[in-house]
Design a protein around this motif. Structure first.
Motif, short mmCIF file in Angstrom:
data_model
loop_
_atom_site.label_atom_id
_atom_site.label_comp_id
_atom_site.label_asym_id
_atom_site.label_seq_id
_atom_site.Cartn_x
_atom_site.Cartn_y
_atom_site.Cartn_z
N VAL A 106 11.59 42.29 6.06
CA VAL A 106 12.37 41.81 4.91
C VAL A 106 13.84 42.11 5.12
O VAL A 106 14.71 41.26 4.87
N LEU A 133 6.87 31.69 1.81
CA LEU A 133 7.40 32.72 2.69
C LEU A 133 7.14 32.38 4.15
O LEU A 133 6.16 31.71 4.49
N LEU A 150 12.66 34.07 -1.26
CA LEU A 150 12.22 35.42 -0.89
C LEU A 150 12.65 36.45 -1.94
O LEU A 150 11.89 37.35 -2.31
N TYR A 172 18.05 40.19 3.26
CA TYR A 172 17.70 40.34 1.84
C TYR A 172 18.50 41.45 1.17
O TYR A 172 18.73 42.52 1.75
#
Length: 325
Positions: free
Chosen positions: A26, A71, A56, A31
């Protein structure tokens, strides 16, 4: 299940290695997410356009249900391997969240944090860590050993470790789910000097400390959730117990930084009176300030807070005179 019903909370995954691999994947996407209060989270998620995740960030920040094709396949596979996703009819639900702080990601429980052992992370975490960082960066005395007491996600201790790389940092919690999250977060941040220990307060941790930091639960919570229920008068019981134990374990020159809440009753702060007596009796140099004079105003509508006129967020800094040999 309708959208007005909260989705049941699931146990924080036991496979730390799998959660860590997911967290790294991630993070590699770029992110970032700032976690808001549960009340704000609920308001934003109830907007019709937010019924289903579209990105996301909606999945890992807003804890929205999503379709499997949303995803990237490697991330969904890692979620399944980590036990971080469950079925919700035709959709899927994440059981973890990732929040940004101090240029790091921290894993914690998905919204809503309704389980008794939920690993909480929110605006108070950010306020607490900000107060700790300000203290650490202004401290001139060395920090050889520090403890984050009731560490939850471990955010404060990890941020200390980043600034004091030679120090031993002990992350202490009695909640196994919090210990797992803290362990993952420490490894994700690359803070190798961090040790996670299970202990009721400091009872199972030996030695003295140059720095003890804590953000204990301070609310009256009928559900008795570990991350929220402070016990004692107006929720101050655990905060006072933390202060009492911490001052006994401060090395010469050692400091306690306690970030908590205080119920103000008829213009008086009973928690301040209690810590004033404690610190003065222990011969400590101490300071106490209101960080925010009026927080959690919605709680004043409940019967438990009928006698309270405001809830303040406060910071206690208490230092034992002297210096380590």
């Amino acid at each position: 299940m309708t959208r007005s019903e909260p989705f049941p909370q699931h146990v924080f995954p036991a496979d730390e290695a799998a959660v860590l691999e997911l967290a790294r994947a991630v993070r590699d996407t770029g992110y970032s997410f700032t976690t808001v209060t549960p009340a704000s989270h609920a308001h934003v998620n109830m907007r019709p356009r937010n019924a289903e995740a579209q990105a996301l960030r909606d999945v890992f920040g807003w804890s929205r249900p999503f379709r499997a094709g949303l995803l990237p396949e490697p991330i969904l596979r890692l979620m399944r391997e980590a036990g971080a996703v469950v079925e919700d009819g035709p959709l899927l639900r994440p059981t973890l969240r990732f929040s940004s702080l101090d240029d790091e990601l921290f894993v914690h429980s998905a919204y809503p944090p309704s389980a008794a052992d939920a690993v909480f992370f929110g605006p108070d975490t950010m306020r607490f860590v900000g107060a700790v960082i300000a203290y650490v960066e202004g401290r001139t005395a060395p920090v050889r050993r520090a403890a984050d007491l009731g560490c939850g996600s471990g955010a404060a201790g990890i941020c200390i470790a980043k600034r004091k790389p030679g120090a031993e940092i002990v992350l202490v919690d009695i909640n196994p789910a919090a210990m797992r999250a803290a362990q993952v977060n420490a490894r994700l941040a690359g803070t190798e000097s961090v040790v996670v220990r299970r202990s009721d307060m400091l009872r199972d941790v030996e030695g003295s400390f140059d720095l003890i930091v804590s953000n204990p639960p301070f609310m009256i919570d009928p559900a008795a959730r570990a991350y929220r229920d402070g016990g004692g008068p107006f929720g101050a019981g655990l905060s006072l117990a933390v202060a009492e134990q911490a001052v006994e374990r401060l090395a010469p020159g050692g400091t306690l930084v306690l970030f908590t809440g205080a119920a103000i009753v008829e213009g008086k702060d009973p928690f301040r009176d209690a810590v004033a007596e404690l610190c003065t009796g222990a011969g400590l140099d101490w300071a106490y300030r209101e960080f925010d004079p009026d927080a959690y105003g919605e709680e004043l509508a409940t019967e438990a807070y009928d006698a309270v006129e405001r809830l303040a967020l406060v910071v206690l800094t208490a230092t034992r005179p002297g210096s380590r040999p």
